[in-house]
Design an enzyme around this catalytic site. Structure first.
Site, PDB file in Angstrom:
ATOM      1  N   THR A  64     -54.560  28.103 -59.331  1.00  0.00           N
ATOM      2  CA  THR A  64     -53.339  27.476 -58.814  1.00  0.00           C
ATOM      3  C   THR A  64     -53.644  26.036 -58.395  1.00  0.00           C
ATOM      4  O   THR A  64     -52.851  25.123 -58.660  1.00  0.00           O
ATOM      5  CB  THR A  64     -52.789  28.288 -57.617  1.00  0.00           C
ATOM      6  OG1 THR A  64     -52.711  29.655 -58.013  1.00  0.00           O
ATOM      7  CG2 THR A  64     -51.426  27.798 -57.194  1.00  0.00           C
ATOM      8  N   ARG A  92     -49.294  34.696 -62.527  1.00  0.00           N
ATOM      9  CA  ARG A  92     -50.676  35.133 -62.302  1.00  0.00           C
ATOM     10  C   ARG A  92     -51.328  35.618 -63.597  1.00  0.00           C
ATOM     11  O   ARG A  92     -50.833  36.540 -64.252  1.00  0.00           O
ATOM     12  CB  ARG A  92     -50.652  36.281 -61.277  1.00  0.00           C
ATOM     13  CG  ARG A  92     -51.882  37.137 -61.231  1.00  0.00           C
ATOM     14  CD  ARG A  92     -52.969  36.489 -60.407  1.00  0.00           C
ATOM     15  NE  ARG A  92     -54.163  37.310 -60.338  1.00  0.00           N
ATOM     16  CZ  ARG A  92     -55.381  36.847 -60.543  1.00  0.00           C
ATOM     17  NH1 ARG A  92     -55.577  35.586 -60.839  1.00  0.00           N
ATOM     18  NH2 ARG A  92     -56.425  37.634 -60.444  1.00  0.00           N
ATOM     19  N   ASP A 102     -63.099  25.498 -63.347  1.00  0.00           N
ATOM     20  CA  ASP A 102     -62.394  26.657 -62.786  1.00  0.00           C
ATOM     21  C   ASP A 102     -63.097  27.911 -63.316  1.00  0.00           C
ATOM     22  O   ASP A 102     -63.372  28.012 -64.509  1.00  0.00           O
ATOM     23  CB  ASP A 102     -60.931  26.629 -63.246  1.00  0.00           C
ATOM     24  CG  ASP A 102     -60.129  27.828 -62.736  1.00  0.00           C
ATOM     25  OD1 ASP A 102     -60.462  28.350 -61.658  1.00  0.00           O
ATOM     26  OD2 ASP A 102     -59.173  28.235 -63.424  1.00  0.00           O
ATOM     27  N   GLN A 148     -63.571  37.426 -60.213  1.00  0.00           N
ATOM     28  CA  GLN A 148     -63.889  38.855 -60.109  1.00  0.00           C
ATOM     29  C   GLN A 148     -65.408  39.028 -60.011  1.00  0.00           C
ATOM     30  O   GLN A 148     -66.162  38.249 -60.614  1.00  0.00           O
ATOM     31  CB  GLN A 148     -63.387  39.586 -61.353  1.00  0.00           C
ATOM     32  CG  GLN A 148     -61.899  39.740 -61.404  1.00  0.00           C
ATOM     33  CD  GLN A 148     -61.487  40.237 -62.776  1.00  0.00           C
ATOM     34  OE1 GLN A 148     -61.207  39.453 -63.676  1.00  0.00           O
ATOM     35  NE2 GLN A 148     -61.495  41.532 -62.937  1.00  0.00           N
TER      36      GLN A 148
HETATM   37  N1  LIG Z   1     -47.652  32.622 -51.597  1.00  0.00           N
HETATM   38  C1  LIG Z   1     -48.761  32.024 -52.084  1.00  0.00           C
HETATM   39  N2  LIG Z   1     -49.233  32.408 -53.270  1.00  0.00           N
HETATM   40  C2  LIG Z   1     -50.342  31.786 -53.724  1.00  0.00           C
HETATM   41  C3  LIG Z   1     -51.002  30.756 -53.010  1.00  0.00           C
HETATM   42  N3  LIG Z   1     -52.067  30.352 -53.740  1.00  0.00           N
HETATM   43  C4  LIG Z   1     -52.066  31.079 -54.873  1.00  0.00           C
HETATM   44  N4  LIG Z   1     -51.032  31.953 -54.871  1.00  0.00           N
HETATM   45  C5  LIG Z   1     -50.696  32.966 -55.884  1.00  0.00           C
HETATM   46  O1  LIG Z   1     -51.790  33.875 -55.945  1.00  0.00           O
HETATM   47  C6  LIG Z   1     -51.933  34.380 -57.263  1.00  0.00           C
HETATM   48  C7  LIG Z   1     -53.383  34.255 -57.699  1.00  0.00           C
HETATM   49  O2  LIG Z   1     -53.728  32.892 -57.823  1.00  0.00           O
HETATM   50  P1  LIG Z   1     -54.780  32.378 -58.912  1.00  0.00           P
HETATM   51  O3  LIG Z   1     -54.817  30.894 -58.782  1.00  0.00           O
HETATM   52  O4  LIG Z   1     -54.504  32.956 -60.239  1.00  0.00           O
HETATM   53  O5  LIG Z   1     -56.126  33.017 -58.338  1.00  0.00           O
HETATM   54  P2  LIG Z   1     -57.622  32.789 -58.876  1.00  0.00           P
HETATM   55  O6  LIG Z   1     -58.462  32.520 -57.677  1.00  0.00           O
HETATM   56  O7  LIG Z   1     -57.647  31.773 -59.956  1.00  0.00           O
HETATM   57  O8  LIG Z   1     -57.977  34.235 -59.438  1.00  0.00           O
HETATM   58  P3  LIG Z   1     -59.047  34.602 -60.610  1.00  0.00           P
HETATM   59  O9  LIG Z   1     -58.694  33.793 -61.807  1.00  0.00           O
HETATM   60  O10 LIG Z   1     -58.887  36.077 -60.835  1.00  0.00           O
HETATM   61  O11 LIG Z   1     -60.403  34.282 -60.063  1.00  0.00           O
HETATM   62  C8  LIG Z   1     -50.939  33.599 -58.138  1.00  0.00           C
HETATM   63  O12 LIG Z   1     -49.805  34.404 -58.347  1.00  0.00           O
HETATM   64  C9  LIG Z   1     -50.569  32.390 -57.287  1.00  0.00           C
HETATM   65  O13 LIG Z   1     -49.248  31.952 -57.517  1.00  0.00           O
HETATM   66  C10 LIG Z   1     -50.465  30.386 -51.731  1.00  0.00           C
HETATM   67  O14 LIG Z   1     -50.985  29.531 -51.010  1.00  0.00           O
HETATM   68  N5  LIG Z   1     -49.349  31.067 -51.318  1.00  0.00           N
HETATM   69 MG   LIG Z   2     -58.099  31.866 -61.947  1.00  0.00          MG
END
Ligand SMILES: Nc1nc2c(ncn2[C@@H]2O[C@H](COP(=O)(O)OP(=O)(O)OP(=O)(O)O)[C@@H](O)[C@H]2O)c(=O)[nH]1
Ligand SMILES: [Mg+2]
Length: 408
Positions: free
Chosen positions: A79, A232, A254, A258
Protein backbone atom coordinates in the site's frame (compact mmCIF):
# COMPACT_ATOMS: atom_id res chain seq x y z
CA UNK A 1 8.58 10.53 -10.20
CA UNK A 2 8.50 6.75 -10.64
CA UNK A 3 10.63 5.94 -13.61
CA UNK A 4 9.96 2.27 -14.02
CA UNK A 5 9.79 -1.16 -12.50
CA UNK A 6 12.91 -3.20 -13.15
CA UNK A 7 13.08 -6.95 -13.39
CA UNK A 8 15.53 -8.20 -10.78
CA UNK A 9 16.50 -11.24 -12.81
CA UNK A 10 18.49 -9.38 -15.45
CA UNK A 11 18.63 -5.88 -14.01
CA UNK A 12 17.80 -4.29 -17.37
CA UNK A 13 15.12 -1.65 -17.84
CA UNK A 14 11.84 -3.29 -18.76
CA UNK A 15 11.37 -1.00 -21.78
CA UNK A 16 14.74 -2.19 -23.05
CA UNK A 17 15.60 1.24 -24.45
CA UNK A 18 19.12 1.73 -25.64
CA UNK A 19 21.20 4.87 -25.13
CA UNK A 20 22.95 4.72 -28.52
CA UNK A 21 21.02 6.86 -31.01
CA UNK A 22 22.33 8.05 -34.36
CA UNK A 23 22.07 11.86 -34.17
CA UNK A 24 23.69 12.49 -37.58
CA UNK A 25 20.53 13.31 -39.60
CA UNK A 26 19.41 15.93 -37.10
CA UNK A 27 22.82 17.51 -36.68
CA UNK A 28 23.53 17.69 -40.42
CA UNK A 29 20.03 18.95 -41.27
CA UNK A 30 19.42 15.99 -43.58
CA UNK A 31 15.65 16.18 -43.09
CA UNK A 32 13.52 18.25 -45.50
CA UNK A 33 10.06 19.65 -44.71
CA UNK A 34 8.21 16.74 -46.36
CA UNK A 35 5.63 14.81 -44.33
CA UNK A 36 7.67 11.58 -44.34
CA UNK A 37 10.78 13.45 -43.21
CA UNK A 38 8.78 15.13 -40.43
CA UNK A 39 7.71 11.68 -39.31
CA UNK A 40 11.32 10.47 -39.37
CA UNK A 41 12.44 13.54 -37.40
CA UNK A 42 9.70 12.94 -34.82
CA UNK A 43 10.70 9.26 -34.50
CA UNK A 44 14.32 10.29 -34.03
CA UNK A 45 13.40 12.93 -31.44
CA UNK A 46 11.34 10.32 -29.54
CA UNK A 47 14.27 7.92 -29.66
CA UNK A 48 16.52 10.61 -28.20
CA UNK A 49 14.01 11.25 -25.39
CA UNK A 50 13.89 7.52 -24.66
CA UNK A 51 17.65 7.34 -24.70
CA UNK A 52 18.04 10.26 -22.29
CA UNK A 53 15.46 8.70 -20.00
CA UNK A 54 17.26 5.34 -20.11
CA UNK A 55 20.54 7.07 -19.20
CA UNK A 56 18.88 8.84 -16.26
CA UNK A 57 17.31 5.59 -15.11
CA UNK A 58 20.66 3.82 -15.28
CA UNK A 59 22.25 6.58 -13.22
CA UNK A 60 19.46 6.35 -10.67
CA UNK A 61 19.77 2.57 -10.44
CA UNK A 62 23.48 2.81 -9.89
CA UNK A 63 23.46 5.72 -7.46
CA UNK A 64 20.05 5.95 -5.80
CA UNK A 65 19.30 5.42 -2.14
CA UNK A 66 18.51 1.73 -1.58
CA UNK A 67 15.42 1.41 0.59
CA UNK A 68 13.72 -1.83 1.63
CA UNK A 69 10.11 -1.96 2.80
CA UNK A 70 10.03 -4.89 5.25
CA UNK A 71 7.49 -6.26 7.71
CA UNK A 72 5.00 -9.09 8.20
CA UNK A 73 2.18 -9.84 5.79
CA UNK A 74 -0.81 -7.48 5.63
CA UNK A 75 0.97 -4.62 7.36
CA UNK A 76 0.63 -2.30 4.35
CA UNK A 77 4.00 -2.56 2.52
CA UNK A 78 2.50 -2.69 -0.97
CA UNK A 79 0.00 0.00 0.00
CA UNK A 80 2.89 2.37 0.79
CA UNK A 81 4.40 1.52 -2.58
CA UNK A 82 1.08 2.26 -4.31
CA UNK A 83 1.03 5.65 -2.57
CA UNK A 84 4.53 6.38 -3.86
CA UNK A 85 3.36 5.54 -7.38
CA UNK A 86 0.39 7.87 -6.94
CA UNK A 87 2.47 10.70 -5.49
CA UNK A 88 5.66 10.35 -7.52
CA UNK A 89 4.93 7.89 -10.35
CA UNK A 90 4.86 9.12 -13.93
CA UNK A 91 1.59 7.31 -14.58
CA UNK A 92 0.23 7.00 -11.03
CA UNK A 93 -1.66 3.74 -10.75
CA UNK A 94 -2.92 3.75 -14.36
CA UNK A 95 -0.72 0.90 -15.54
CA UNK A 96 -2.34 -1.55 -13.11
CA UNK A 97 -5.86 -0.08 -13.00
CA UNK A 98 -7.59 -2.66 -15.20
CA UNK A 99 -5.96 -5.61 -13.42
CA UNK A 100 -7.40 -4.44 -10.12
CA UNK A 101 -10.95 -4.87 -11.36
CA UNK A 102 -10.59 -8.60 -10.95
CA UNK A 103 -8.75 -8.22 -7.65
CA UNK A 104 -11.64 -6.16 -6.26
CA UNK A 105 -14.21 -8.79 -7.34
CA UNK A 106 -12.10 -11.49 -5.75
CA UNK A 107 -11.76 -9.44 -2.54
CA UNK A 108 -15.57 -9.05 -2.32
CA UNK A 109 -16.19 -12.77 -2.74
CA UNK A 110 -13.47 -13.76 -0.26
CA UNK A 111 -14.81 -11.28 2.30
CA UNK A 112 -18.31 -12.77 2.15
CA UNK A 113 -16.92 -16.28 2.26
CA UNK A 114 -14.98 -15.41 5.47
CA UNK A 115 -18.12 -13.89 7.03
CA UNK A 116 -20.24 -16.97 6.28
CA UNK A 117 -17.57 -19.25 7.76
CA UNK A 118 -17.19 -16.95 10.80
CA UNK A 119 -20.96 -16.90 11.35
CA UNK A 120 -21.13 -20.68 11.36
CA UNK A 121 -18.11 -21.06 13.65
CA UNK A 122 -19.58 -18.57 16.14
CA UNK A 123 -22.97 -20.29 15.95
CA UNK A 124 -24.69 -17.09 14.94
CA UNK A 125 -28.06 -17.56 13.19
CA UNK A 126 -29.12 -15.83 9.99
CA UNK A 127 -31.53 -12.96 10.69
CA UNK A 128 -33.53 -13.89 7.60
CA UNK A 129 -33.84 -17.71 7.15
CA UNK A 130 -34.54 -17.21 3.43
CA UNK A 131 -30.90 -16.25 3.05
CA UNK A 132 -29.93 -19.91 3.67
CA UNK A 133 -29.95 -20.45 -0.10
CA UNK A 134 -27.39 -17.65 -0.50
CA UNK A 135 -25.21 -19.21 2.19
CA UNK A 136 -25.13 -22.35 0.01
CA UNK A 137 -24.13 -20.26 -3.02
CA UNK A 138 -21.28 -18.68 -1.09
CA UNK A 139 -20.15 -22.07 0.26
CA UNK A 140 -19.79 -23.29 -3.32
CA UNK A 141 -17.48 -20.31 -3.95
CA UNK A 142 -14.48 -22.31 -2.73
CA UNK A 143 -14.11 -24.11 -6.07
CA UNK A 144 -14.69 -20.95 -8.08
CA UNK A 145 -12.16 -18.96 -6.07
CA UNK A 146 -9.46 -21.56 -6.62
CA UNK A 147 -9.87 -21.26 -10.39
CA UNK A 148 -10.13 -17.52 -10.10
CA UNK A 149 -7.14 -16.85 -7.88
CA UNK A 150 -4.57 -14.26 -8.79
CA UNK A 151 -0.97 -14.81 -7.80
CA UNK A 152 0.63 -11.47 -8.56
CA UNK A 153 -0.98 -8.45 -10.15
CA UNK A 154 -0.44 -8.56 -13.88
CA UNK A 155 0.79 -12.15 -13.95
CA UNK A 156 -1.94 -14.47 -15.17
CA UNK A 157 -2.30 -17.65 -13.18
CA UNK A 158 -1.82 -20.55 -15.63
CA UNK A 159 -4.37 -22.51 -13.60
CA UNK A 160 -7.12 -20.06 -14.56
CA UNK A 161 -9.18 -21.39 -17.48
CA UNK A 162 -9.20 -19.08 -20.50
CA UNK A 163 -12.89 -18.47 -20.01
CA UNK A 164 -12.25 -16.74 -16.68
CA UNK A 165 -9.41 -14.58 -18.01
CA UNK A 166 -11.88 -13.12 -20.48
CA UNK A 167 -13.04 -9.81 -18.98
CA UNK A 168 -16.70 -10.26 -19.94
CA UNK A 169 -16.92 -13.82 -18.63
CA UNK A 170 -15.33 -12.66 -15.39
CA UNK A 171 -17.79 -9.75 -14.99
CA UNK A 172 -20.73 -12.07 -15.74
CA UNK A 173 -19.52 -14.60 -13.19
CA UNK A 174 -19.19 -11.92 -10.52
CA UNK A 175 -22.59 -10.44 -11.46
CA UNK A 176 -24.17 -13.89 -10.82
CA UNK A 177 -22.85 -13.74 -7.25
CA UNK A 178 -24.01 -10.19 -6.52
CA UNK A 179 -27.63 -10.92 -5.38
CA UNK A 180 -26.39 -13.51 -2.85
CA UNK A 181 -23.62 -11.22 -1.58
CA UNK A 182 -25.97 -8.23 -1.23
CA UNK A 183 -28.70 -10.17 0.59
CA UNK A 184 -26.19 -11.69 3.00
CA UNK A 185 -24.41 -8.38 3.68
CA UNK A 186 -27.80 -6.91 4.68
CA UNK A 187 -28.59 -9.88 6.96
CA UNK A 188 -28.48 -9.10 10.74
CA UNK A 189 -26.65 -12.41 11.38
CA UNK A 190 -23.81 -11.50 9.00
CA UNK A 191 -23.70 -7.94 10.38
CA UNK A 192 -23.44 -9.31 13.93
CA UNK A 193 -20.61 -11.61 12.81
CA UNK A 194 -18.80 -8.63 11.25
CA UNK A 195 -19.25 -6.47 14.37
CA UNK A 196 -18.47 -9.02 17.06
CA UNK A 197 -16.17 -11.71 15.62
CA UNK A 198 -12.88 -9.80 15.57
CA UNK A 199 -10.93 -13.06 15.36
CA UNK A 200 -12.18 -14.13 11.93
CA UNK A 201 -9.63 -13.84 9.18
CA UNK A 202 -11.19 -11.14 7.04
CA UNK A 203 -9.39 -8.46 5.07
CA UNK A 204 -9.46 -4.91 6.43
CA UNK A 205 -11.10 -3.56 3.29
CA UNK A 206 -14.10 -5.96 3.53
CA UNK A 207 -16.64 -3.31 4.58
CA UNK A 208 -15.34 -0.79 2.05
CA UNK A 209 -15.97 -3.17 -0.85
CA UNK A 210 -19.11 -4.91 0.47
CA UNK A 211 -20.76 -1.49 0.84
CA UNK A 212 -19.88 -0.80 -2.80
CA UNK A 213 -21.00 -4.06 -4.44
CA UNK A 214 -23.34 -2.40 -6.97
CA UNK A 215 -20.67 0.05 -8.07
CA UNK A 216 -17.92 -2.57 -8.52
CA UNK A 217 -20.29 -5.00 -10.29
CA UNK A 218 -21.16 -2.47 -13.00
CA UNK A 219 -19.96 -3.76 -16.41
CA UNK A 220 -18.30 -0.36 -16.98
CA UNK A 221 -16.59 -0.37 -13.58
CA UNK A 222 -13.03 0.99 -13.53
CA UNK A 223 -11.26 0.87 -10.12
CA UNK A 224 -10.57 4.29 -8.61
CA UNK A 225 -7.28 5.16 -6.88
CA UNK A 226 -8.96 4.53 -3.51
CA UNK A 227 -10.23 1.13 -4.70
CA UNK A 228 -6.68 0.16 -5.70
CA UNK A 229 -5.31 1.31 -2.33
CA UNK A 230 -7.94 -0.79 -0.54
CA UNK A 231 -7.56 -3.86 -2.77
CA UNK A 232 -5.54 -6.72 -1.40
CA UNK A 233 -3.19 -9.06 -3.27
CA UNK A 234 -0.46 -10.91 -1.40
CA UNK A 235 3.01 -10.05 -2.66
CA UNK A 236 4.91 -13.19 -3.63
CA UNK A 237 8.03 -11.93 -5.38
CA UNK A 238 10.41 -9.11 -4.45
CA UNK A 239 10.06 -6.17 -6.83
CA UNK A 240 12.30 -3.15 -7.41
CA UNK A 241 10.95 0.32 -8.18
CA UNK A 242 12.84 3.48 -9.03
CA UNK A 243 11.54 6.84 -7.85
CA UNK A 244 12.72 10.42 -7.86
CA UNK A 245 11.31 11.86 -4.62
CA UNK A 246 11.74 15.63 -4.56
CA UNK A 247 15.06 15.40 -6.39
CA UNK A 248 16.37 12.38 -4.47
CA UNK A 249 16.77 9.11 -6.37
CA UNK A 250 15.49 5.96 -4.65
CA UNK A 251 15.59 2.25 -5.43
CA UNK A 252 12.73 0.82 -3.39
CA UNK A 253 12.11 -2.89 -2.81
CA UNK A 254 8.72 -4.35 -1.86
CA UNK A 255 8.78 -7.87 -0.43
CA UNK A 256 6.24 -10.55 0.51
CA UNK A 257 5.75 -10.59 4.28
CA UNK A 258 4.45 -14.13 4.81
CA UNK A 259 6.79 -16.22 6.98
CA UNK A 260 7.54 -18.69 4.15
CA UNK A 261 8.70 -15.79 1.93
CA UNK A 262 11.08 -14.07 4.36
CA UNK A 263 14.05 -16.21 3.27
CA UNK A 264 13.87 -14.44 -0.13
CA UNK A 265 14.60 -11.07 1.51
CA UNK A 266 18.20 -11.90 2.41
CA UNK A 267 19.82 -11.45 -1.06
CA UNK A 268 18.66 -7.82 -0.93
CA UNK A 269 20.31 -7.02 2.43
CA UNK A 270 23.65 -5.71 1.06
CA UNK A 271 24.33 -1.96 0.99
CA UNK A 272 20.90 -0.93 2.24
CA UNK A 273 20.69 2.78 3.07
CA UNK A 274 17.29 2.78 4.74
CA UNK A 275 14.54 0.43 5.86
CA UNK A 276 10.89 1.26 6.32
CA UNK A 277 9.64 -1.40 8.72
CA UNK A 278 5.88 -1.80 8.52
CA UNK A 279 3.81 -2.93 11.48
CA UNK A 280 0.03 -3.01 11.81
CA UNK A 281 -0.64 -1.62 15.28
CA UNK A 282 -4.30 -2.64 14.79
CA UNK A 283 -3.23 -6.31 14.90
CA UNK A 284 -2.68 -6.20 18.70
CA UNK A 285 -5.77 -8.40 19.19
CA UNK A 286 -5.20 -10.85 16.31
CA UNK A 287 -3.43 -14.20 16.03
CA UNK A 288 -1.04 -15.03 13.17
CA UNK A 289 -2.59 -16.71 10.16
CA UNK A 290 -0.29 -19.75 10.40
CA UNK A 291 -0.29 -19.85 14.22
CA UNK A 292 -3.41 -18.38 15.87
CA UNK A 293 -1.76 -18.75 19.31
CA UNK A 294 0.98 -16.26 18.42
CA UNK A 295 -0.13 -12.64 18.69
CA UNK A 296 0.41 -10.80 15.36
CA UNK A 297 1.90 -7.71 16.89
CA UNK A 298 4.21 -9.79 19.11
CA UNK A 299 5.37 -11.65 16.01
CA UNK A 300 5.99 -8.29 14.35
CA UNK A 301 8.07 -7.08 17.33
CA UNK A 302 10.17 -10.26 17.14
CA UNK A 303 10.78 -9.67 13.44
CA UNK A 304 11.77 -6.06 14.09
CA UNK A 305 14.18 -7.29 16.76
CA UNK A 306 15.89 -9.47 14.13
CA UNK A 307 15.97 -6.74 11.50
CA UNK A 308 17.06 -3.84 13.70
CA UNK A 309 19.92 -5.87 15.20
CA UNK A 310 21.04 -7.51 11.94
CA UNK A 311 24.77 -7.14 11.36
CA UNK A 312 24.26 -6.01 7.76
CA UNK A 313 22.11 -3.11 8.93
CA UNK A 314 24.63 -1.52 11.30
CA UNK A 315 24.62 1.73 9.30
CA UNK A 316 21.11 1.48 7.88
CA UNK A 317 18.52 4.10 8.78
CA UNK A 318 15.51 2.47 10.49
CA UNK A 319 12.07 3.96 10.18
CA UNK A 320 9.12 2.15 11.73
CA UNK A 321 5.61 2.80 10.50
CA UNK A 322 3.03 1.94 13.16
CA UNK A 323 0.34 1.54 10.54
CA UNK A 324 -3.45 1.10 10.42
CA UNK A 325 -4.05 3.69 13.14
CA UNK A 326 -7.59 4.20 11.78
CA UNK A 327 -8.51 0.58 12.55
CA UNK A 328 -6.64 0.71 15.86
CA UNK A 329 -8.65 3.76 16.91
CA UNK A 330 -11.93 2.10 15.89
CA UNK A 331 -11.11 -0.97 17.99
CA UNK A 332 -10.37 1.13 21.08
CA UNK A 333 -13.60 3.08 20.61
CA UNK A 334 -15.55 -0.18 20.40
CA UNK A 335 -14.27 -1.04 23.91
CA UNK A 336 -11.46 -3.47 23.04
CA UNK A 337 -8.89 -3.53 25.87
CA UNK A 338 -5.19 -3.53 24.97
CA UNK A 339 -4.11 -5.16 28.24
CA UNK A 340 -6.24 -8.21 27.48
CA UNK A 341 -3.68 -9.01 24.74
CA UNK A 342 -0.62 -7.23 26.23
CA UNK A 343 -0.99 -7.98 29.99
CA UNK A 344 2.18 -6.00 30.81
CA UNK A 345 0.33 -2.81 29.79
CA UNK A 346 -1.26 -1.17 32.83
CA UNK A 347 -2.00 2.31 31.51
CA UNK A 348 -5.31 3.84 30.41
CA UNK A 349 -6.97 2.39 27.33
CA UNK A 350 -6.92 5.67 25.38
CA UNK A 351 -5.34 6.25 21.97
CA UNK A 352 -2.44 8.42 23.15
CA UNK A 353 -1.27 6.18 26.03
CA UNK A 354 -1.61 2.91 24.11
CA UNK A 355 0.20 4.18 20.99
CA UNK A 356 3.09 5.49 23.12
CA UNK A 357 3.27 2.04 24.75
CA UNK A 358 3.55 0.29 21.37
CA UNK A 359 6.00 2.89 20.09
CA UNK A 360 8.24 2.18 23.07
CA UNK A 361 7.92 -1.59 22.51
CA UNK A 362 9.36 -1.13 19.01
CA UNK A 363 12.13 1.24 20.10
CA UNK A 364 13.35 -1.13 22.83
CA UNK A 365 13.89 -3.96 20.31
CA UNK A 366 16.97 -2.24 18.86
CA UNK A 367 19.88 -3.10 21.16
CA UNK A 368 22.30 -0.54 19.70
CA UNK A 369 21.57 2.55 21.80
CA UNK A 370 23.58 4.75 19.42
CA UNK A 371 21.29 3.86 16.56
CA UNK A 372 18.38 6.20 16.01
CA UNK A 373 15.09 4.46 15.20
CA UNK A 374 12.40 6.78 13.82
CA UNK A 375 8.71 6.03 14.25
CA UNK A 376 5.61 7.33 12.48
CA UNK A 377 1.96 6.57 13.16
CA UNK A 378 0.47 6.01 9.73
CA UNK A 379 -2.76 5.46 7.87
CA UNK A 380 -1.34 4.06 4.64
CA UNK A 381 -4.57 4.18 2.64
CA UNK A 382 -4.86 7.94 3.26
CA UNK A 383 -2.97 9.69 0.45
CA UNK A 384 -2.93 13.12 2.17
CA UNK A 385 -1.37 11.72 5.35
CA UNK A 386 1.12 9.61 3.40
CA UNK A 387 2.30 12.63 1.39
CA UNK A 388 3.27 14.40 4.66
CA UNK A 389 4.97 11.26 6.00
CA UNK A 390 6.93 10.59 2.80
CA UNK A 391 8.26 14.17 2.77
CA UNK A 392 9.36 13.81 6.42
CA UNK A 393 10.98 10.41 5.78
CA UNK A 394 12.81 11.79 2.74
CA UNK A 395 14.32 14.55 4.88
CA UNK A 396 15.40 12.07 7.60
CA UNK A 397 17.01 9.71 5.10
CA UNK A 398 18.91 12.48 3.33
CA UNK A 399 20.21 13.84 6.64
CA UNK A 400 21.31 10.41 7.86
CA UNK A 401 22.95 9.63 4.54
CA UNK A 402 24.97 12.84 4.65
CA UNK A 403 25.97 12.05 8.23
CA UNK A 404 27.00 8.47 7.35
CA UNK A 405 29.11 9.72 4.45
CA UNK A 406 30.82 12.24 6.78
CA UNK A 407 29.37 15.28 5.00
CA UNK A 408 27.34 16.46 8.00
N1 LIG B 1 -7.86 0.66 6.98
C1 LIG B 1 -6.57 0.54 6.59
N2 LIG B 1 -6.24 -0.42 5.73
C2 LIG B 1 -4.94 -0.50 5.37
C3 LIG B 1 -3.94 0.38 5.85
N3 LIG B 1 -2.76 0.03 5.29
C4 LIG B 1 -3.01 -1.02 4.48
N4 LIG B 1 -4.32 -1.35 4.52
C5 LIG B 1 -5.00 -2.45 3.83
O1 LIG B 1 -4.42 -3.66 4.31
C6 LIG B 1 -4.43 -4.65 3.29
C7 LIG B 1 -3.05 -5.27 3.18
O2 LIG B 1 -2.13 -4.31 2.71
P1 LIG B 1 -0.89 -4.71 1.79
O3 LIG B 1 -0.20 -3.43 1.45
O4 LIG B 1 -1.30 -5.59 0.68
O5 LIG B 1 -0.01 -5.54 2.82
P2 LIG B 1 1.47 -6.14 2.60
O6 LIG B 1 2.26 -5.78 3.81
O7 LIG B 1 2.02 -5.71 1.29
O8 LIG B 1 1.18 -7.70 2.62
P3 LIG B 1 2.05 -8.87 1.90
O9 LIG B 1 2.18 -8.52 0.46
O10 LIG B 1 1.27 -10.14 2.12
O11 LIG B 1 3.37 -8.92 2.61
C8 LIG B 1 -4.91 -3.94 2.01
O12 LIG B 1 -6.27 -4.26 1.81
C9 LIG B 1 -4.76 -2.46 2.33
O13 LIG B 1 -5.73 -1.67 1.68
C10 LIG B 1 -4.34 1.39 6.79
O14 LIG B 1 -3.55 2.18 7.30
N5 LIG B 1 -5.67 1.41 7.13
MG1 LIG C 1 2.51 -6.73 -0.41
Amino acid sequence: MELQQVSRSNGTPSNGSSSSVNLAPLLTGQFSNSRSDQKKAKALSDAIDRSLRADRERQLREGGIKLLILGPSETGKTTVLKQLKLLYGRKGLDVERQTYRRVVHLNVMKAMQALVEGMEQANIQLGNPQNAVHVETVRRLETTLKRYSITTVGVPNPAIPRKITDAKAETDMFADMVPAIKSLWADPGIQKTFDTCTQISIQDSAKYFLDAVDRVADPEYVPTDDDILQARVRTLAVSEHIFDIDGVAYRIYDVGGQKSLRKYWVPYFDDVDAIIFMSAISAYDQGCEDNPNLNRLQDCLLLFNEISNHKLFLHTSMIVFLNKIDIFQRKLLSGSMVNRYFPDYNGPNDYFSTTVFFQYRFLEQCKDLQKQVYTHFTHATDTKQMKVIVVAVNVIIQRLNLRNSGLL
